[in-house]
Design a protein around this motif. Structure first.
Motif, PDB file in Angstrom:
ATOM      1  N   ASP A 198       0.832  -1.203   0.000  1.00 31.50           N
ATOM      2  CA  ASP A 198       0.000   0.000   0.000  1.00 31.50           C
ATOM      3  C   ASP A 198       0.871   1.259   0.000  1.00 31.50           C
ATOM      4  N   GLU A 201       2.760   1.654  -3.282  1.00 28.91           N
ATOM      5  CA  GLU A 201       1.819   2.003  -4.349  1.00 28.91           C
ATOM      6  C   GLU A 201       1.495   3.499  -4.297  1.00 28.91           C
ATOM      7  N   ALA A 202       1.248   4.016  -3.110  1.00 32.07           N
ATOM      8  CA  ALA A 202       0.975   5.448  -2.962  1.00 32.07           C
ATOM      9  C   ALA A 202       2.181   6.278  -3.394  1.00 32.07           C
ATOM     10  N   TYR A 205       2.404   6.140  -7.200  1.00 34.59           N
ATOM     11  CA  TYR A 205       1.344   6.931  -7.833  1.00 34.59           C
ATOM     12  C   TYR A 205       1.691   8.419  -7.806  1.00 34.59           C
ATOM     13  N   ASP A 213      -5.164   8.797  -7.167  1.00 33.42           N
ATOM     14  CA  ASP A 213      -4.941   7.387  -6.830  1.00 33.42           C
ATOM     15  C   ASP A 213      -4.017   7.267  -5.621  1.00 33.42           C
ATOM     16  N   ASP A 216      -5.944   8.237  -2.428  1.00 33.69           N
ATOM     17  CA  ASP A 216      -6.894   7.181  -2.082  1.00 33.69           C
ATOM     18  C   ASP A 216      -6.184   5.997  -1.433  1.00 33.69           C
ATOM     19  N   LYS A 217      -5.089   5.554  -2.034  1.00 40.07           N
ATOM     20  CA  LYS A 217      -4.338   4.407  -1.494  1.00 40.07           C
ATOM     21  C   LYS A 217      -3.735   4.753  -0.134  1.00 40.07           C
ATOM     22  N   LYS A 220      -6.514   4.970   2.603  1.00 41.95           N
ATOM     23  CA  LYS A 220      -7.025   3.636   2.930  1.00 41.95           C
ATOM     24  C   LYS A 220      -6.000   2.859   3.755  1.00 41.95           C
TER      25      LYS A 220
END
Length: 409
Positions: A198, A201-202, A205, A213, A216-217, A220
């Protein structure tokens, strides 16, 4: 490499078994002494008997590198690998030298896989292609051992290789592909590795400019971390959230995430998080508020030991240069700015963009000192670097500075 006799003697001594006890009823003490000193070769029957007496598999005696040997090497390698960044010197070179003689024999078992992984990670600093080749072998070994979490870690490293080469889209694509494969495996339920994915990924992005995106990641992941009381990556997530809030000039969110980070730093006794809070507050004053007197006061209130932190020292040095510019101490500012070096571990576009500001501030100092040619050179250097980066307030500032210098010619 230890011989058969060496391995028998080593295991016997580790277990505190005498020659006489190991010889038992099947061998003589003298014959066993000859075997241990490599003056006689045991028959397969005798070798099986010795293995039974020692309580090990005969294959461990026959291997050029026994499991026990590998465990000892691994213990040393792990200690070196876990050296804090602040204290790093030549530990990675030591790991390479330690493991390299064993590499051809690292074919099966956890110890072999982990050693090959550590070797691959360290050798990547010199030869990324060879490192990736070895890591693919490691990934297969972990799969065969059903070590899904360890396999997940290798997936993040696959993505980090292009990231460190600043191929951000490739890094994101690899990470998403690795995650997709892992999520098809019902055994991958580890929340710690999920948070690793996670967070990265953030980060990726943001690196490719997909801010929605990324947010959001990131949000979360923070919610998941809070819900399940899992603190791995939470400090990095709060730092990332703080950085985004600053760039969005959302002071309320900046303060919210810094307070969260402060609570975490006190709970975990995490000094790096406390240092980041000091840095973030100074950085917000210089880059976003242009409140240089306030930044100067905060800098002087900050413990000097924090500023000397190896990881953060270049950031604080840059902030000092920017602050001195704002206080009209242009020559002193230039000395600080010229001393700033971008660390070899700095790869994210936002971090790089922060450091590219130093040349814009140097250009402004040169303008104030009437050195137009140097001002244009510094501004051109800054614009050449920032043009490769995604849009950000830092990019906007550098472009504004470049236009100002151009207009002053």
């Amino acid at each position: 490499m230890p011989t058969l006799g060496d391995r028998i003697r080593k295991i016997r001594k580790q277990q505190k078994i005498t020659l006489e006890a190991l010889a038992g009823s099947e061998l003589t003490k003298g014959m066993l002494s000859l075997i241990e000193n490599n003056k006689a070769n045991p028959s397969m029957e005798s070798l099986n008997y010795i293995a039974d007496q020692l309580g090990v598999d005969v294959s461990e005696l026959l291997e050029e590198v026994s499991t026990q040997d590998l465990r000892e090497v691994l213990e040393k390698a792990e200690l070196l690998f876990n050296t804090k960044y602040e204290d790093l010197t030549d530990e990675y070179e030591q790991i390479i030298d330690l493991i390299e003689p064993c590499v051809p024999k690292l074919t099966q078992g956890y110890e072999a896989a982990r050693l090959l992984e550590l070797y691959s990670r360290c050798i990547s600093l010199k030869d990324k292609e060879y490192s990736l080749k070895l890591l693919k072998q490691v990934a297969l070994m972990y799969e065969q051992l059903n070590l899904t979490t360890k396999r997940a870690e290798i997936g993040t490293f696959f993505a980090l290789v292009p990231y460190t080469n600043h191929n951000y889209q490739e890094a994101l694509n690899i990470l998403l592909s690795e995650r997709s494969q892992l999520e098809m495996n019902p055994l991958w339920i580890d929340p710690l590795s999920r948070l690793d994915y996670d967070y990265l990924e953030a980060v990726f992005y943001f690196a490719v400019g997909q801010h929605e995106d990324a947010i959001d990641k990131m949000e979360k992941a923070i919610a998941y971390s809070n819900k399940h009381k899992i603190f791995k990556q939470v400090d990095n997530l709060y730092r990332l959230a703080t950085a985004h809030a600053m760039m969005a000039t959302d002071e309320e969110k900046k303060e919210y995430y810094l307070q969260k980070l402060l609570a975490y730093s006190e709970f975990a006794e995490d000094e790096d998080s406390k240092i980041f809070i000091s840095y973030a507050n100074i950085h917000y004053l210089t880059s976003f508020k242009k409140l240089y007197k306030e930044a100067d006061q905060l800098y002087n209130d900050t413990f000097k030991v924090r500023i000397q932190n190896k990881l953060f020292a270049p950031y604080f040095l840059l902030e000092r240069g920017k602050t001195l510019y704002g206080l009209h101490q242009f020559e002193d500012a230039l000395k600080k700015l010229e001393a700033v070096e971008i660390s070899s571990i700095t790869h994210h576009p936002f971090d790089l963009s922060i450091f590219y500001e130093k040349d814009a501030y140097a250009a402004l100092c040169y303008m104030e000192l009437g050195q137009q040619a140097k001002a244009l050179e510094a501004a051109q250097f800054a614009i050449d670097n920032i043009n490769k980066m995604p849009d950000s307030p830092y990019k906007a500032f550098i472009k504004e500075t470049y236009d100002k210098v151009q207009g002053g010619m």
